[in-house]
Every structure is written in structure tokens, then in C-alpha cells.
Write a protein that holds these residues in place. Structure first.
Motif: not given
Length: 469
Positions: A30, A33, A35, A84-86
Motif C-alpha cells: 500500500d 501503489q 498492493k 502494482l495497481l492492476s
């Protein structure tokens, strides 16, 4: 040997890497960015490291020190996945080469398998590390500026963590198995008085005294004086006991009725957990005496009197708070402007720890069954006797609680031999030594081998520590 063990070492080391790095990865979750960060695969491959020489150091410490020269050109399978993000980003470590000269210390050496308490590893110089990083189908380490940046970063990071004197320690034996707990402070006990003790004598009185000790301590119990024909004795006597585990140990107090002939009758007892004490604060207690510590014993309902004590736990000062500057000719620490420091704890109470490791080349004319006598301040302590040897290994520690630092004092150690069978010569002196304690006070510790006086080649190995409260 490493080749045969490598499949198992691979799994063990990979497990350590995983358990060490995953909490570090969690810090970045988090953040930026990111996850998640996790290992898709983690294996050090099939190629073991090779050793190109080894250096072993001889020390006076209870340890084994060696430095292997290690090279590893490995084929690891280490893949990290970043969410990382999507996007899912994969980073793979390939073609690693490491050249290092670690220092490995096995300590302390103990008589319990595997015969050492822990493994301590540190690097004597910055290691050479070379590897490739596959990212998006290419080796990003082929970029010169990035390659140099990553190399410098790794060297700085590894050096800050493991370059000597920094180290990485793996505990092998717990403190309760083979390793010896070191004293952490002194418990000062004042036995004040007792009230309404049981009548044990025919004339309706008792001759009470108190025995006190700490749980888990092999030292002999301390004893108060005997108060003849008194059911309300006053002692006001002070004692000092060495504490090793203040969170676990308890003070054991037993009150006895002295008898001239036969066993002494037990009047009562009580215990005090040391965890109830705050450091440096004196705590006065009035204890109800009981027969034993079984709460279901109906005899504990009988009144056995009370015992009043005062307890103070004084932890030792940390070593870095001790003497850290030059001394003048009178043995007083000098501060930065050349004046004697006003807070030099040489007059504080403390604990003198004398560890007799062993001796070498001690030989008697008629027998060689050596033991050692340690004499200091009117007290004499004795090691175990070892039969038929010139190189005894005692590894025994003795403690002397002192009211102030033993400046300008000496400790006297004799190596003796005693006959074990029929022999006209019962005892022989194999050599002796007097050790000046000034260096112990100002340095906190000495660990030396001393040539024995009146011995042809005899040497004794002694470690002495001074701990201040």
C-alpha cells in the motif's frame, strides 16, 4: 560435504530468506501503489558454493572462530512478483556470483550436543556480488549506470548489516539447555524480624534462624544467626544474592528451629517472586509463614507466625556506562578537560565473577589429580578434582559480592593435587598465581592465560569480570 548437504541447505537457507524478507515486503504494501510483493519461486539452485581455504583463530574465549573463503557461482531460481495497481510485474534473479570471506563463531562451547549455543556470522570485508535481473524480457543489469547503482546499494546495505563488528546470530540452544545464564543484578535482602513463631522446645520456646536462597541457584543458602529461646527474634541482618532471571526467579525463605543433635525442625517458609520488585526501590514485606507451597494442604491453615523482610533489586550498570576514558596515575577516570570525573562508580557495590576455564602442563611429583583453590577477601572456593590429567578442564565460575570495587587488591589461585588411592603424600601444590584486579575494575573484564609460579610449564586460564550495581 557441502555438495551432499546442499539440497537440504538450499531449503533451510531459502526458508530463512523467506521469513526474513516477507516482513520487509509488508512495509511497502500500500506504499508507492504496491498492493503486494511475494515470491513466485525461491530456490538457490543445484550448484553449491565452494570453499577455497579456511583460517582458524585461536582465542582465550569459550568459542571456535574460523574464516572460510567462499565462492558461489549459482543457478538460483528466485522470482518476485509485484502487484502494482492492476499490473503484475515479475522480476527474476539469474546467474549469481558471490565472493565472500565471512567470520563464523560457534559460541559458547557447552557439554550439550551440538556443543555450541549459537552461530554468529559477520563479514570481514565487503563481498563481491554479481547477478542478472530479468525484467520485461531483458536483463536490466546490462544498463551500466543502473548496474553500478545497484552494486553500490547492495554493498552498502550488506555492510551496514553484517560487516564486522555487525553480525547475524542464529540461536542453536536455548538458555535452559547447555548455556549458562549470566548474573544481571544483585538482590539485597534484610531479614528484619519474626513474630509469633511456633513453640518447638519442651520449655515452650524455639531457637530460630532463617535460610534464604534464589530458585535455580546452585550456590549454598545464606543463613542468619541463631536466636536462642525466642519466639519473636530480631535479626536486622543483610544478605546479597546474585540474580540471573528476575522475571522467573523467586526468593525462598525457610525458618528453622536449631537443634544441637539431629535434624532441625522446620517452623515455616514463604517465597517472593522477584518480578514483584521494581529496580532500586526497597520493598518491605510481612510474610505469613506456611508449611509448604501447596495451597490445598490443610496444615497451611495453621498459624505459624510472620516474617518481616526488606528487599531491593539492583541491576548491574550497562557496560557502556562504565569507564570509557583514560585514567590518571591514581586510577581515576579523566574527562575531556583533564579533570577527574565525579561519577566514577569505583566505590559502588558489585559482583566479582571468577571463571576458571582450565590449566595446562600441571604435574605433581607423586600424583596429578588437579583441582584449584580461589582465595579472595577471606573466602576460599574450590573446583572439582579431575583424576589423572595434566590438562584439567574445570569451567567453573565463582562469585564474590563486594561492597566496593577491588582496587589495589589481588586474587590468589592455587592448583593442587590430591591423592585418590594409597599414597604417603596426600596433597601437592602444583603452582599458584596472584592476579591484580585493577585492570578488571577499569576494563570490566580480563581473559588471560597465566604462567603458574613454582611450576615448570604450568599455565592456568582465568576469566574475571567486574559488574557494578
Amino acid at each position: 560435504m557441502i555438495s551432499y548437504m546442499w539440497p537440504y541447505l538450499n531449503k533451510a537457507i531459502s526458508g530463512i530468506i523467506r521469513s526474513t524478507t516477507e516482513p520487509m515486503f509488508a512495509k511497502y504494501t500500500d506504499t508507492f501503489q504496491i498492493k503486494s510483493v511475494e515470491f513466485k519461486s525461491l530456490s538457490l539452485g543445484t550448484l553449491p558454493p565452494t570453499f577455497h581455504g579456511i583460517k582458524v583463530h585461536e582465542t582465550n574465549e569459550n568459542e571456535l572462530v574460523f574464516e572460510p573463503a567462499v565462492r558461489w557461482a549459482g543457478n538460483p531460481n528466485v522470482t518476485l512478483v509485484f502487484q502494482l495497481l492492476s499490473l503484475e510485474i515479475t522480476l527474476q534473479l539469474v546467474d549469481i556470483q558471490i565472493f565472500a570471506a565471512p567470520r563464523v563463531v560457534l559460541k559458547p562451547l557447552v557439554p550439550t550436543f551440538p556443543c555450541f549455543g549459537s552461530i554468529v556470522v559477520s563479514l570481514m570485508e565487503k563481498p563481491h556480488v554479481d547477478f542478472g535481473l530479468n525484467f520485461l524480457g531483458g536483463d536490466i543489469m546490462a544498463i551500466p549506470s543502473l548496474y553500478q547503482y545497484i552494486q553500490d546499494t547492495i554493498r552498502r546495505r550488506v555492510a551496514s548489516l553484517y560487516l564486522w563488528p555487525q553480525n547475524f546470530e542464529i540461536q542453536i540452544l536455548s538458555g535452559s539447555v547447555g548455556t549458562m545464564k549470566k548474573p544481571v543484578g544483585i538482590l539485597q535482602v534484610k531479614v528484619v524480624r519474626a513474630l509469633n513463631l511456633l513453640k518447638m522446645d519442651l520449655l515452650g520456646t524455639s531457637d530460630p534462624y532463617v535460610k534464604l536462597s534464589l530458585s535455580g541457584d546452585r550456590l549454598p543458602s545464606k543463613k542468619t544467626s541463631i536466636k536462642m529461646k525466642n519466639l519473636n527474634p530480631e535479626w536486622n541482618e543483610d544478605f546479597k544474592l546474585t540474580v540471573k532471571e528476575p522475571q522467573c526467579q523467586v526468593l525462598q525463605l525457610h525458618v528453622y528451629d536449631w537443634e544441637k543433635v539431629g535434624a532441625h525442625d522446620k517452623l515455616g517458609m514463604q517465597v517472593v517472586p522477584l518480578r514483584l520488585l521494581s529496580p532500586h526501590q526497597t520493598k518491605g514485606l510481612t510474610l505469613n509463614l506456611v508449611k509448604n507451597m501447596n495451597p490445598n494442604d490443610p496444615q497451611n491453615k495453621k498459624s505459624r507466625g510472620k516474617l518481616e523482610v526488606e528487599l531491593t533489586f539492583k541491576p548491574f550498570r550497562e557496560d557502556n556506562e562504565r569507564f570509557s576514558g583514560p585514567l590518571n596515575r591514581n586510577g581515576i577516570k579523566i574527562n575531556t578537560v583533564g579533570k577527574a570525573s565525579e561519577d566514577v562508580p569505583i566505590h559502588r557495590a558489585g559482583l566479582l565473577l571468577v571463571l576458571l576455564q582450565g590449566a595446562e602442563d600441571v604435574e605433581g611429583k607423586h600424583h596429578s589429580n588437579p583441582y584449584a583453590l580461589v582465595t579472595f577477601g577471606g573466602e576460599q572456593k574450590k573446583t572439582k578434582l579431575i583424576k589423572k590429567t595434566r590438562d584439567p578442564c574445570w569451567n567453573e565460575e565463582f562469585q564474590f559480592v563486594l561492597e566496593q570495587a577491588p582496587l589495589k587488591e589481588k586474587i590468589h589461585i592455587e592448583v593442587m593435587s590430591k591423592r585418590t588411592g594409597f599414597c604417603l603424600h596426600r596433597k601437592e601444590l602444583l603452582g599458584h598465581v596472584d592476579i591484580n584486579l585493577d585492570d578488571v575494575v577499569y576494563n570490566g573484564r580480563i581473559n588471560e592465560k597465566y604462567n603458574l609460579i613454582n611450576s615448570r610449564n604450568g599455565v592456568i586460564h582465568v576469566e574475571i569480570r567486574w559488574r557494578v550495581i
